[in-house]
Write an enzyme that holds these catalytic residues in place. Structure first.
Site, mmCIF file in Angstrom:
data_model
loop_
_atom_site.group_PDB
_atom_site.id
_atom_site.type_symbol
_atom_site.label_atom_id
_atom_site.label_comp_id
_atom_site.label_asym_id
_atom_site.label_seq_id
_atom_site.Cartn_x
_atom_site.Cartn_y
_atom_site.Cartn_z
ATOM 1 N N ARG A 146 0.857 -1.175 0.000
ATOM 2 C CA ARG A 146 0.000 0.000 0.000
ATOM 3 C C ARG A 146 0.896 1.228 0.000
ATOM 4 N NH1 ARG A 146 -4.398 1.065 4.717
ATOM 5 N NH2 ARG A 146 -2.573 1.878 5.784
ATOM 6 N N ASP A 193 1.051 -2.351 12.360
ATOM 7 C CA ASP A 193 1.438 -2.799 11.019
ATOM 8 C C ASP A 193 1.774 -4.292 11.067
ATOM 9 O OD1 ASP A 193 2.838 -1.317 8.251
ATOM 10 O OD2 ASP A 193 3.170 -3.434 8.696
ATOM 11 N N ASP A 228 5.261 -5.421 9.563
ATOM 12 C CA ASP A 228 6.398 -5.000 10.390
ATOM 13 C C ASP A 228 6.465 -5.818 11.677
ATOM 14 O OD1 ASP A 228 7.355 -3.142 8.624
ATOM 15 O OD2 ASP A 228 6.294 -1.452 9.529
HETATM 16 O O1 LIG Z 1 -6.850 -2.747 2.993
HETATM 17 P P1 LIG Z 1 -5.670 -1.872 2.680
HETATM 18 O O2 LIG Z 1 -5.914 -0.426 2.965
HETATM 19 O O3 LIG Z 1 -5.158 -2.096 1.282
HETATM 20 O O4 LIG Z 1 -4.515 -2.260 3.705
HETATM 21 C C1 LIG Z 1 -4.213 -3.553 4.048
HETATM 22 C C2 LIG Z 1 -2.896 -3.977 3.479
HETATM 23 O O5 LIG Z 1 -1.840 -3.256 4.115
HETATM 24 C C3 LIG Z 1 -0.884 -4.178 4.654
HETATM 25 O O6 LIG Z 1 0.130 -4.463 3.763
HETATM 26 P P2 LIG Z 1 1.364 -3.448 3.502
HETATM 27 O O7 LIG Z 1 1.031 -2.510 2.402
HETATM 28 O O8 LIG Z 1 1.762 -2.848 4.791
HETATM 29 O O9 LIG Z 1 2.464 -4.414 2.925
HETATM 30 P P3 LIG Z 1 3.335 -5.507 3.735
HETATM 31 O O10 LIG Z 1 2.441 -6.697 3.922
HETATM 32 O O11 LIG Z 1 4.482 -5.767 2.838
HETATM 33 O O12 LIG Z 1 3.752 -4.905 5.050
HETATM 34 C C4 LIG Z 1 -1.744 -5.396 4.937
HETATM 35 O O13 LIG Z 1 -1.004 -6.568 5.115
HETATM 36 C C5 LIG Z 1 -2.664 -5.439 3.743
HETATM 37 O O14 LIG Z 1 -2.123 -6.080 2.622
HETATM 38 O O1 LIG Z 2 -3.958 -1.301 10.450
HETATM 39 C C1 LIG Z 2 -3.336 -1.639 9.411
HETATM 40 C C2 LIG Z 2 -3.711 -1.182 8.133
HETATM 41 C C3 LIG Z 2 -3.007 -1.615 7.051
HETATM 42 N N1 LIG Z 2 -1.972 -2.453 7.235
HETATM 43 C C4 LIG Z 2 -1.605 -2.890 8.464
HETATM 44 O O2 LIG Z 2 -0.647 -3.672 8.587
HETATM 45 N N2 LIG Z 2 -2.291 -2.470 9.528
HETATM 46 MG MG LIG Z 3 2.885 -3.559 6.188
#
Ligand SMILES: O=P(O)(O)OC[C@H]1O[C@H](OP(=O)(O)OP(=O)(O)O)[C@H](O)[C@@H]1O
Ligand SMILES: O=c1cc[nH]c(=O)[nH]1
Ligand SMILES: [Mg+2]
Length: 209
Positions: free
Chosen positions: A104, A200, A203
């Site tokens: 995202r 997150d 993370d």
């Molecule tokens: O519903 P949304 O608003 O799209 O948000 C949710 C997304 O955000 C996070 O991923 P992130 O972008 O942090 O990637 P990551 O899994 O690599 O940390 C989470 O794991 C989802 O995939």
């Molecule tokens: O709360 C949130 C929203 C998006 N992605 C995350 O990991 N946590």
């Molecule tokens: Mg993430």
């Protein structure tokens, strides 16, 4: 419209509380996500079709039930979805696993797809898209659209925590997709993080913050 199921089994709810707790460190967080994913897989598979076979127990011949062999595909959204794969595979070891890489954009909040690799026969499989977080719903929405573009027919979405905004988006854009959550939270904050949420997910799973 797709249904929303909140899996309120006490073990899932108890473990989710520890997952949410900011004092839970990476090792324990990862273990708990793995365990909850396994418990959710138990709930989500309760409608799998059974067939009858004949076996011999040490006492006599008998008819007995076994899985009818429905083909399942797990599709974690990278990165955070990876944390739920092993737990699910413990219960559904024959499932094939496809990957959709999605992040995202922190500024626009729009999802960006950077990787996709799927089993060849996705049109014959029931696919379970997995990601701990359903926030705006943008990532799951695009991942599902990507699968449909590649001729996926049966899709369900499984997340630890959903926000009402994300649920609404999936229900509007993909009314054929049922959603399975461990919790439906209150709302999103100004950075589109889920409140109260767990922070997150990626993370916390991988220790990158
Ligand atoms: O519903 P949304 O608003 O799209 O948000 C949710 C997304 O955000 C996070 O991923 P992130 O972008 O942090 O990637 P990551 O899994 O690599 O940390 C989470 O794991 C989802 O995939
Ligand atoms: O709360 C949130 C929203 C998006 N992605 C995350 O990991 N946590
Ligand atoms: Mg993430």
């Amino acid at each position: 419209m797709g249904k929303v199921y909140v899996l309120d089994h006490p073990l899932i709810q108890h473990k989710l509380t520890h997952i949410r707790d900011k004092n839970t460190g990476t090792k324990e967080f990862r273990e708990l996500v793995d365990e909850v994913a396994m418990l959710m897989a138990f709930e989500i598979t309760r409608n799998l079709p059974l067939t009858e076979t004949t076996i011999e127990t040490p006492v006599m011949e008998t008819k007995a039930k076994m899985l009818a062999g429905k083909k399942i595909g797990l599709v974690p959204i990278l990165r955070a979805g990876l944390g739920m794969v092993d737990g699910m595979l413990k219960l559904i070891p024959a499932a094939k696993v496809g990957h959709v890489g999605m992040y995202r954009d922190p500024e626009t909040l729009e999802p960006v797809e950077y990787y996709i690799k799927l089993p060849k026969d996705i049109s014959e499989r029931e696919l379970i898209v997995i990601d701990p977080m359903l926030a705006t719903g943008g990532s799951a929405n695009d991942a599902i659209a990507s699968l449909k573009k590649r001729s996926a027919k049966q899709i369900r979405l499984m997340c630890l925590i959903g926000a009402p905004e994300g649920v609404k988006k999936i229900q509007e854009e993909h009314p054929d997709v049922d959603i399975y959550l461990a919790a439906l939270d209150e709302k999103l904050d100004e950075h589109a993080y889920i409140i109260p949420g767990l922070g997150d997910a990626g993370d916390r799973l991988f220790g990158t913050k």
